[in-house]
Every structure is written in C-alpha cells, then in structure tokens.
Design a protein around this motif. Structure first.
Motif, PDB file in Angstrom:
ATOM      1  N   GLY A   1      -2.405 -16.618   7.363  1.00 50.51           N
ATOM      2  CA  GLY A   1      -1.357 -16.723   6.360  1.00 50.51           C
ATOM      3  C   GLY A   1      -1.880 -17.039   4.984  1.00 50.51           C
ATOM      4  N   SER A   2      -3.169 -16.896   4.744  1.00 48.97           N
ATOM      5  CA  SER A   2      -3.707 -17.244   3.448  1.00 48.97           C
ATOM      6  C   SER A   2      -3.608 -16.106   2.445  1.00 48.97           C
ATOM      7  N   VAL A   3      -2.940 -15.032   2.799  1.00 46.96           N
ATOM      8  CA  VAL A   3      -2.740 -13.911   1.888  1.00 46.96           C
ATOM      9  C   VAL A   3      -1.407 -14.099   1.190  1.00 46.96           C
ATOM     10  N   GLY A   4      -1.378 -13.956  -0.116  1.00 46.32           N
ATOM     11  CA  GLY A   4      -0.134 -14.107  -0.858  1.00 46.32           C
ATOM     12  C   GLY A   4      -0.023 -15.481  -1.487  1.00 46.32           C
ATOM     13  N   ASP A   5       1.080 -15.691  -2.203  1.00 46.50           N
ATOM     14  CA  ASP A   5       1.193 -16.956  -2.917  1.00 46.50           C
ATOM     15  C   ASP A   5       2.417 -17.777  -2.515  1.00 46.50           C
ATOM     16  N   ASP A   6       3.095 -17.397  -1.464  1.00 46.82           N
ATOM     17  CA  ASP A   6       4.266 -18.130  -1.007  1.00 46.82           C
ATOM     18  C   ASP A   6       3.849 -19.201  -0.010  1.00 46.82           C
ATOM     19  N   ASN A   7       3.859 -20.452  -0.437  1.00 48.58           N
ATOM     20  CA  ASN A   7       3.412 -21.550   0.433  1.00 48.58           C
ATOM     21  C   ASN A   7       4.252 -21.659   1.692  1.00 48.58           C
ATOM     22  N   ARG A   8       5.567 -21.500   1.564  1.00 51.00           N
ATOM     23  CA  ARG A   8       6.444 -21.600   2.730  1.00 51.00           C
ATOM     24  C   ARG A   8       6.125 -20.487   3.723  1.00 51.00           C
ATOM     25  N   GLY A   9       5.957 -19.282   3.217  1.00 51.26           N
ATOM     26  CA  GLY A   9       5.621 -18.153   4.086  1.00 51.26           C
ATOM     27  C   GLY A   9       4.287 -18.341   4.775  1.00 51.26           C
ATOM     28  N   ARG A  10       3.305 -18.844   4.042  1.00 47.16           N
ATOM     29  CA  ARG A  10       1.988 -19.093   4.635  1.00 47.16           C
ATOM     30  C   ARG A  10       2.072 -20.160   5.710  1.00 47.16           C
ATOM     31  N   ALA A  11       2.853 -21.189   5.451  1.00 49.77           N
ATOM     32  CA  ALA A  11       2.998 -22.267   6.433  1.00 49.77           C
ATOM     33  C   ALA A  11       3.662 -21.745   7.702  1.00 49.77           C
TER      34      ALA A  11
ATOM     35  N   THR B   1       7.539 -28.942  19.236  1.00 47.68           N
ATOM     36  CA  THR B   1       6.872 -29.236  17.967  1.00 47.68           C
ATOM     37  C   THR B   1       6.993 -28.055  17.028  1.00 47.68           C
ATOM     38  N   TYR B   2       6.808 -26.844  17.565  1.00 44.47           N
ATOM     39  CA  TYR B   2       6.940 -25.628  16.764  1.00 44.47           C
ATOM     40  C   TYR B   2       8.325 -25.560  16.117  1.00 44.47           C
ATOM     41  N   GLU B   3       9.370 -25.732  16.907  1.00 41.03           N
ATOM     42  CA  GLU B   3      10.737 -25.627  16.395  1.00 41.03           C
ATOM     43  C   GLU B   3      11.022 -26.711  15.352  1.00 41.03           C
TER      44      GLU B   3
ATOM     45  N   ARG C   1      11.773 -25.945  11.350  1.00 39.21           N
ATOM     46  CA  ARG C   1      12.980 -26.409  10.644  1.00 39.21           C
ATOM     47  C   ARG C   1      12.608 -27.185   9.391  1.00 39.21           C
ATOM     48  N   GLU C   2      11.572 -28.021   9.482  1.00 40.43           N
ATOM     49  CA  GLU C   2      11.120 -28.783   8.309  1.00 40.43           C
ATOM     50  C   GLU C   2      10.669 -27.844   7.186  1.00 40.43           C
ATOM     51  N   ILE C   3       9.883 -26.846   7.543  1.00 41.85           N
ATOM     52  CA  ILE C   3       9.353 -25.907   6.546  1.00 41.85           C
ATOM     53  C   ILE C   3      10.486 -25.095   5.920  1.00 41.85           C
ATOM     54  N   GLU C   4      11.377 -24.592   6.738  1.00 39.93           N
ATOM     55  CA  GLU C   4      12.465 -23.756   6.238  1.00 39.93           C
ATOM     56  C   GLU C   4      13.444 -24.565   5.385  1.00 39.93           C
TER      57      GLU C   4
END
Length: 57
Positions: free
Chosen positions: A19-29, A46-48, A52-55
């Motif tokens: 996910g290190s391509v691009g500049d969207d931190n949320r998308g990369r996370a 843990t994934y879910e 939710r935290e990231i979104e």
C-alpha cells in the motif's frame, strides 16, 4: 561475475501490496491491513476493529 540485486531491495509488487503507492494515507492503511489479514498476521476481530478505526478517522 553477474550483477545481482541488492539484498532487501523490494520490487514494485511489494510496494503495491504494502500500500505504499499513492498519497492517500487512509487507503494505504486499509491496503496494509488487508494484507496482514490475508497473511494471517491479525485475527478477524482485530481486522474489523482496526478497519472501523481507519474508516472513521
């Protein structure tokens, strides 16, 4: 002697997967989180929770 790739050098596929391509931190996370889930590094709960935290951030 033939030229060799340097140890530890990541190719383009590794960058795209992490996910290190691009500049969207949320998308990369989110991409990195999905990779960890697919590799079995984090459990589904843990994934879910983390997703939710990231979104929500």
């Amino acid at each position: 002697m033939a030229d060799r790739a340097q140890p530890g050098a990541a190719g383009g596929d590794a960058d795209a997967e992490s996910g290190s391509v691009g500049d969207d931190n949320r998308g990369r996370a989110l991409v990195a989180l999905e990779v960890m889930r697919r590799r079995g590094l984090i459990d589904p709960a843990t994934y879910e929770a983390r997703k939710r935290e990231i979104e929500g951030a």
